[in-house]
Design an enzyme around this catalytic site. Structure first.
Site, short mmCIF file in Angstrom:
data_model
loop_
_atom_site.label_atom_id
_atom_site.label_comp_id
_atom_site.label_asym_id
_atom_site.label_seq_id
_atom_site.Cartn_x
_atom_site.Cartn_y
_atom_site.Cartn_z
N GLY A 7 0.84 -1.18 0.00
CA GLY A 7 0.00 0.00 0.00
C GLY A 7 0.87 1.24 0.00
O GLY A 7 2.08 1.17 0.24
N TYR A 8 0.24 2.36 -0.24
CA TYR A 8 0.97 3.63 -0.38
C TYR A 8 0.50 4.64 0.64
O TYR A 8 -0.70 4.85 0.82
CB TYR A 8 0.81 4.16 -1.81
CG TYR A 8 1.57 3.31 -2.78
CD1 TYR A 8 2.88 3.62 -3.11
CD2 TYR A 8 1.00 2.16 -3.32
CE1 TYR A 8 3.61 2.80 -3.97
CE2 TYR A 8 1.72 1.34 -4.17
CZ TYR A 8 3.02 1.67 -4.49
OH TYR A 8 3.73 0.85 -5.33
N LEU A 9 1.48 5.29 1.28
CA LEU A 9 1.22 6.40 2.19
C LEU A 9 1.27 7.71 1.43
O LEU A 9 0.65 8.68 1.84
CB LEU A 9 2.26 6.40 3.32
CG LEU A 9 2.21 5.18 4.23
CD1 LEU A 9 3.46 5.13 5.10
CD2 LEU A 9 0.96 5.20 5.08
N LEU A 19 -3.42 4.31 1.52
CA LEU A 19 -4.50 4.59 0.58
C LEU A 19 -5.08 3.27 0.08
O LEU A 19 -4.37 2.27 -0.02
CB LEU A 19 -3.96 5.40 -0.59
CG LEU A 19 -3.31 6.74 -0.24
CD1 LEU A 19 -2.54 7.30 -1.43
CD2 LEU A 19 -4.36 7.72 0.24
#
Length: 158
Positions: free
Chosen positions: A28-30, A81
Protein backbone atom coordinates in the site's frame (compact mmCIF):
# COMPACT_ATOMS: atom_id res chain seq x y z
CA UNK A 1 22.21 7.44 -2.33
CA UNK A 2 20.07 4.43 -3.23
CA UNK A 3 19.13 4.21 -6.87
CA UNK A 4 16.70 2.09 -8.88
CA UNK A 5 17.27 1.62 -12.61
CA UNK A 6 14.35 -0.34 -14.00
CA UNK A 7 12.57 -1.16 -17.25
CA UNK A 8 9.02 -2.57 -17.49
CA UNK A 9 7.45 -4.79 -20.13
CA UNK A 10 4.15 -6.51 -20.76
CA UNK A 11 4.23 -10.30 -20.76
CA UNK A 12 3.11 -12.63 -23.56
CA UNK A 13 2.45 -16.16 -22.37
CA UNK A 14 3.19 -18.02 -19.15
CA UNK A 15 6.51 -19.74 -19.91
CA UNK A 16 8.20 -17.81 -17.09
CA UNK A 17 6.20 -19.81 -14.55
CA UNK A 18 8.04 -23.06 -15.23
CA UNK A 19 11.44 -21.78 -14.08
CA UNK A 20 10.54 -19.21 -11.45
CA UNK A 21 9.88 -18.90 -7.75
CA UNK A 22 6.57 -17.28 -6.77
CA UNK A 23 5.81 -15.23 -3.65
CA UNK A 24 2.76 -13.26 -2.50
CA UNK A 25 3.08 -9.46 -2.13
CA UNK A 26 0.71 -7.06 -0.42
CA UNK A 27 1.51 -3.37 -0.62
CA UNK A 28 0.00 0.00 0.00
CA UNK A 29 0.97 3.63 -0.38
CA UNK A 30 1.22 6.40 2.19
CA UNK A 31 2.16 8.93 -0.50
CA UNK A 32 1.68 8.88 -4.28
CA UNK A 33 2.92 12.40 -4.96
CA UNK A 34 4.67 12.94 -8.33
CA UNK A 35 7.84 13.95 -6.49
CA UNK A 36 7.89 10.91 -4.20
CA UNK A 37 6.10 7.71 -3.24
CA UNK A 38 6.15 6.01 0.13
CA UNK A 39 5.18 2.35 0.08
CA UNK A 40 4.66 -0.27 2.78
CA UNK A 41 4.90 -3.86 1.69
CA UNK A 42 4.62 -7.35 3.07
CA UNK A 43 6.65 -9.96 1.21
CA UNK A 44 6.09 -13.41 2.62
CA UNK A 45 6.77 -12.93 6.33
CA UNK A 46 8.75 -9.67 6.09
CA UNK A 47 7.66 -6.04 6.19
CA UNK A 48 9.32 -3.16 4.32
CA UNK A 49 8.96 0.57 3.89
CA UNK A 50 10.24 2.08 0.65
CA UNK A 51 10.70 5.70 -0.35
CA UNK A 52 11.10 6.45 -4.07
CA UNK A 53 11.87 9.78 -5.66
CA UNK A 54 10.81 11.22 -8.99
CA UNK A 55 11.82 9.34 -12.14
CA UNK A 56 14.63 10.69 -14.26
CA UNK A 57 14.36 8.51 -17.37
CA UNK A 58 14.58 4.92 -16.13
CA UNK A 59 16.32 5.90 -12.86
CA UNK A 60 15.08 7.25 -9.57
CA UNK A 61 16.26 7.45 -5.97
CA UNK A 62 15.09 4.53 -3.83
CA UNK A 63 15.51 3.71 -0.15
CA UNK A 64 14.11 0.52 1.38
CA UNK A 65 14.14 -0.63 4.99
CA UNK A 66 12.83 -3.70 6.76
CA UNK A 67 10.19 -3.01 9.41
CA UNK A 68 8.43 -5.39 11.83
CA UNK A 69 5.82 -7.53 10.09
CA UNK A 70 3.07 -6.62 12.58
CA UNK A 71 3.71 -2.91 12.06
CA UNK A 72 3.66 -3.32 8.28
CA UNK A 73 0.25 -5.01 8.60
CA UNK A 74 -1.10 -2.26 10.84
CA UNK A 75 0.10 0.45 8.45
CA UNK A 76 -1.46 -1.37 5.47
CA UNK A 77 -4.75 -1.81 7.30
CA UNK A 78 -5.03 1.63 8.88
CA UNK A 79 -2.94 4.24 7.08
CA UNK A 80 -2.40 3.30 3.44
CA UNK A 81 -4.50 4.59 0.58
CA UNK A 82 -7.01 2.07 -0.73
CA UNK A 83 -7.22 -0.23 -2.55
CA UNK A 84 -4.21 -2.25 -1.43
CA UNK A 85 -2.17 -3.80 -4.25
CA UNK A 86 -1.95 -7.59 -4.13
CA UNK A 87 0.07 -9.69 -6.53
CA UNK A 88 2.18 -12.76 -7.03
CA UNK A 89 5.75 -12.03 -8.01
CA UNK A 90 7.72 -14.60 -9.97
CA UNK A 91 11.51 -14.35 -9.88
CA UNK A 92 13.01 -15.60 -13.14
CA UNK A 93 16.75 -15.83 -13.86
CA UNK A 94 17.31 -15.57 -17.61
CA UNK A 95 20.13 -17.22 -19.57
CA UNK A 96 22.22 -14.02 -19.44
CA UNK A 97 21.99 -14.27 -15.62
CA UNK A 98 19.79 -11.19 -15.41
CA UNK A 99 16.88 -11.41 -12.96
CA UNK A 100 13.35 -10.65 -14.13
CA UNK A 101 10.51 -9.95 -11.71
CA UNK A 102 7.11 -10.81 -13.15
CA UNK A 103 4.08 -9.46 -11.30
CA UNK A 104 0.68 -11.12 -11.73
CA UNK A 105 -1.77 -8.68 -10.18
CA UNK A 106 -4.87 -9.66 -8.22
CA UNK A 107 -8.10 -7.90 -7.21
CA UNK A 108 -8.98 -4.82 -9.28
CA UNK A 109 -5.80 -5.37 -11.30
CA UNK A 110 -6.43 -9.01 -12.23
CA UNK A 111 -5.32 -9.71 -15.78
CA UNK A 112 -2.36 -7.35 -15.65
CA UNK A 113 1.04 -9.05 -15.88
CA UNK A 114 4.16 -6.89 -15.96
CA UNK A 115 7.82 -7.92 -16.07
CA UNK A 116 10.55 -5.69 -14.66
CA UNK A 117 14.28 -5.87 -14.92
CA UNK A 118 16.57 -3.89 -12.64
CA UNK A 119 19.79 -2.86 -14.30
CA UNK A 120 23.21 -1.88 -12.90
CA UNK A 121 23.42 1.13 -15.26
CA UNK A 122 21.04 2.94 -17.60
CA UNK A 123 23.02 1.66 -20.61
CA UNK A 124 23.28 -1.98 -19.49
CA UNK A 125 22.55 -4.49 -22.24
CA UNK A 126 20.29 -7.48 -21.64
CA UNK A 127 18.49 -10.11 -23.65
CA UNK A 128 14.74 -10.49 -23.47
CA UNK A 129 13.12 -13.86 -22.92
CA UNK A 130 10.70 -14.89 -25.70
CA UNK A 131 7.69 -14.09 -23.50
CA UNK A 132 8.59 -10.41 -23.08
CA UNK A 133 6.25 -8.10 -24.98
CA UNK A 134 5.87 -4.36 -25.43
CA UNK A 135 7.95 -2.03 -23.26
CA UNK A 136 5.86 0.16 -20.93
CA UNK A 137 8.62 1.82 -18.90
CA UNK A 138 7.46 5.30 -19.91
CA UNK A 139 3.74 4.66 -19.37
CA UNK A 140 2.83 5.83 -15.85
CA UNK A 141 -0.37 3.72 -15.82
CA UNK A 142 1.84 0.71 -15.08
CA UNK A 143 3.38 2.16 -11.90
CA UNK A 144 2.05 0.24 -8.92
CA UNK A 145 1.39 3.56 -7.19
CA UNK A 146 -0.94 4.58 -10.04
CA UNK A 147 -2.83 1.28 -9.98
CA UNK A 148 -4.57 2.34 -6.76
CA UNK A 149 -6.05 5.45 -8.44
CA UNK A 150 -6.66 3.85 -11.82
CA UNK A 151 -6.87 0.05 -11.49
CA UNK A 152 -6.49 -2.16 -14.54
CA UNK A 153 -10.19 -3.16 -14.47
CA UNK A 154 -11.10 0.47 -15.31
CA UNK A 155 -8.83 0.80 -18.35
CA UNK A 156 -10.89 1.26 -21.51
CA UNK A 157 -8.18 0.84 -24.16
CA UNK A 158 -6.84 -2.58 -23.17
Amino acid sequence: MGKEIERKFLVNGTEYRTNSNKIYYKQGYLSVDKERTVRVRIVGKQGFITIKGKNNGISRPEYEYEIPLTEAGEILDNLCLKPIIEKYRHIYRHSDNMVWEIDEFLGDNTGLIVAEIELPTETSLFTKPDWIGKEVTDDPRYYNSNLIRNPFCQWQDI
